[in-house]
Write an enzyme that holds these catalytic residues in place. Structure first.
Site, PDB file in Angstrom:
ATOM      1  N   GLY A   1      45.543  32.278  65.941  1.00  0.00           N
ATOM      2  CA  GLY A   1      46.675  33.032  66.458  1.00  0.00           C
ATOM      3  C   GLY A   1      47.887  32.128  66.532  1.00  0.00           C
ATOM      4  CG  HIS A   2      47.822  28.549  65.841  1.00  0.00           C
ATOM      5  ND1 HIS A   2      47.676  27.811  64.703  1.00  0.00           N
ATOM      6  CD2 HIS A   2      46.647  28.480  66.496  1.00  0.00           C
ATOM      7  CE1 HIS A   2      46.469  27.307  64.671  1.00  0.00           C
ATOM      8  NE2 HIS A   2      45.800  27.708  65.745  1.00  0.00           N
ATOM      9  CB  ALA A   3      52.153  29.636  61.649  1.00  0.00           C
TER      10      ALA A   3
ATOM     11  NE  ARG B   1      46.686  29.134  60.978  1.00  0.00           N
ATOM     12  CZ  ARG B   1      46.592  27.992  60.362  1.00  0.00           C
ATOM     13  NH1 ARG B   1      45.501  27.307  60.490  1.00  0.00           N
ATOM     14  NH2 ARG B   1      47.614  27.496  59.705  1.00  0.00           N
TER      15      ARG B   1
END
Ligand code: TYD
Length: 136
Positions: A52-54, A99
């Protein structure tokens, strides 16, 4: 800008043997970066989600060393789900791709090879901030 087309499944060498199979990874050869860090995600309770991040700079390669899970990648415009369930196959995720990982099976182990040391400053954890950046 990165797009989800830059994410790709990579088949690793597999040395099959009646005594048990063997797979290996060499940084810069089987994955397109030098490996600086390895971490793994395990004991994931049913229904939980990770990621839950890039990342601005970090490139990663994810492998389902045991069990299975789905990696969902997103470039701000499009999304794609990559199911991983074999220990000789992994997913390359370059920088600037959002992602998350979901649908973990019981006893799933996700090994992540990373191109940089851990740096919280490299993370983009707000999807709207990521999308604004992706749109530039
Ligand atoms: P995070 O990368 O957010 O986990 P995931 O994307 O798999 O859900 O990391 C969770 C926590 O672990 C966060 O507080 C930072 C810490 N961490 C490290 O200290 N070193 C590492 O190499 C990683 C990947 C995380």
């Amino acid at each position: 800008m990165m797009s989800i087309a830059d994410c790709r499944i990579i088949m690793l060498p597999k040395v099959t043997d009646p005594r048990g199979n063997l797979t290996f990874i060499e940084g810069g050869r089987h994955v397109p970066f030098a490996i600086k860090r390895v971490h793994w995600i395990y004991d994931v309770p049913g229904g939980e989600r990770r990621g839950g991040h890039a990342c601005r700079e970090l490139h990663e390669f994810l492998i389902a060393i045991s069990g299975s899970f789905d990696v969902v990648v997103d470039d701000g415009e499009r999304r794609q789900t990559f199911p991983l369930n074999r220990s000789s196959v992994g997913l390359y995720v370059p920088n600037l791709i959002w992602r998350h990982i979901e649908n973990f099976s019981t006893n799933a182990v996700c090994v992540v090879l990373a191109s940089t040391f851990y740096s919280d400053d490299d993370y983009i954890r707000d999807y709207r901030v990521f999308q604004r950046g992706a749109a530039v």
